[in-house]
Scaffold this motif. Structure first.
Motif, short mmCIF file in Angstrom:
data_model
loop_
_atom_site.label_atom_id
_atom_site.label_comp_id
_atom_site.label_asym_id
_atom_site.label_seq_id
_atom_site.Cartn_x
_atom_site.Cartn_y
_atom_site.Cartn_z
N ARG A 14 -2.65 0.08 -1.32
CA ARG A 14 -3.37 -0.62 -2.39
C ARG A 14 -3.12 -2.12 -2.33
NH1 ARG A 14 -1.85 2.41 -7.58
NH2 ARG A 14 -3.46 1.08 -8.45
N PHE A 15 -3.19 -2.66 -1.12
CA PHE A 15 -2.96 -4.09 -0.88
C PHE A 15 -4.24 -4.84 -1.22
CE2 PHE A 15 -1.21 -7.74 1.27
CZ PHE A 15 0.16 -7.51 1.19
N THR A 16 -4.14 -5.85 -2.06
CA THR A 16 -5.32 -6.55 -2.54
C THR A 16 -5.41 -7.94 -1.92
OG1 THR A 16 -4.11 -7.43 -4.44
CG2 THR A 16 -5.24 -5.33 -4.74
N GLY A 17 -6.52 -8.61 -2.17
CA GLY A 17 -6.71 -9.98 -1.70
C GLY A 17 -7.76 -10.05 -0.61
N SER A 18 -7.98 -11.26 -0.14
CA SER A 18 -9.04 -11.50 0.84
C SER A 18 -8.71 -10.86 2.18
CB SER A 18 -9.27 -13.01 1.02
OG SER A 18 -8.13 -13.59 1.63
N ARG A 19 -9.75 -10.61 2.95
CA ARG A 19 -9.62 -10.04 4.29
C ARG A 19 -10.62 -10.70 5.21
NH1 ARG A 19 -8.45 -4.86 5.46
NH2 ARG A 19 -8.49 -5.65 7.57
N ALA A 20 -10.19 -10.96 6.43
CA ALA A 20 -11.10 -11.50 7.44
C ALA A 20 -11.76 -10.37 8.23
CB ALA A 20 -10.35 -12.43 8.38
N HIS A 21 -11.09 -9.23 8.35
CA HIS A 21 -11.59 -8.07 9.11
C HIS A 21 -11.96 -8.47 10.54
CE1 HIS A 21 -11.77 -5.23 5.76
NE2 HIS A 21 -12.19 -6.25 5.02
N ASN A 22 -11.07 -9.20 11.20
CA ASN A 22 -11.38 -9.60 12.58
C ASN A 22 -10.14 -9.44 13.46
OD1 ASN A 22 -9.73 -11.89 12.15
ND2 ASN A 22 -11.48 -13.14 11.54
N ASP A 23 -10.33 -9.66 14.75
CA ASP A 23 -9.24 -9.48 15.72
C ASP A 23 -8.10 -10.48 15.49
OD1 ASP A 23 -10.48 -7.34 16.95
OD2 ASP A 23 -11.50 -8.59 18.43
#
Length: 154
Positions: A14-23
């Motif tokens: 349940r880690f929150t916050g922004s994500r880049a979702h990249n390598d």
């Protein structure tokens, strides 16, 4: 670890916050794992230096926050900070308490044959030897059982 593995882990925890979702984000998280592992393999003074370095680099500023269905808890970065930085600070904040309470010996490396996963021994009698990332304890117990069974009875 893949991006999909990281997604599963972050959802489970349940880690929150922004994500880049990249390598690049995945690479940073992998590097963080190596950096944190160093704490498991250090003495108290070295661990303190590593923890303080993480907090200093992130310019951590602990604050009480409440979000989603979580009650008040500490955050020391902004939700917009890079994922690996937020993860590093969360780990460092937890490790601060491990050091402060004199429990650094609870940080171990799994005793499973060939396993290098880290273990945080939270057992009452400080006896946990194996990680929970695989079946190390089960494999070791089966191996010991088979070894005992192969010995001729005296």
């Amino acid at each position: 670890m893949t991006l999909a593995d990281l997604d599963v882990f972050l959802d489970r925890e349940r880690f929150t916050g922004s994500r880049a979702h990249n390598d690049s984000e995945l690479r940073d998280v992998r590097q963080l794992r190596v950096r944190l592992r160093g704490i498991w393999e250090s003495n108290e003074d070295e661990a303190v230096q590593l923890i303080n370095s993480i907090l200093r680099t992130a310019r951590a500023l602990p604050q009480l926050v409440k979000h989603d269905d979580w009650d008040y808890h500490l955050h020391a970065t902004t939700p917009e900070a890079p994922l690996a930085e937020r993860m590093a600070v969360e780990a460092a904040m937890a490790l601060v308490d491990v050091v402060r309470t004199g429990e650094l010996q609870r940080l171990r490396v799994c005793a499973g044959n060939g396993c290098r996963a880290v273990v945080l021994d939270s057992s009452r009698n400080r006896s946990r030897l194996y990680c929970n990332t695989g079946n190390c304890a089960n494999r070791e117990h089966v191996r010991a059982y088979r070894e005992r069974r192969s010995q001729p009875e005296a």
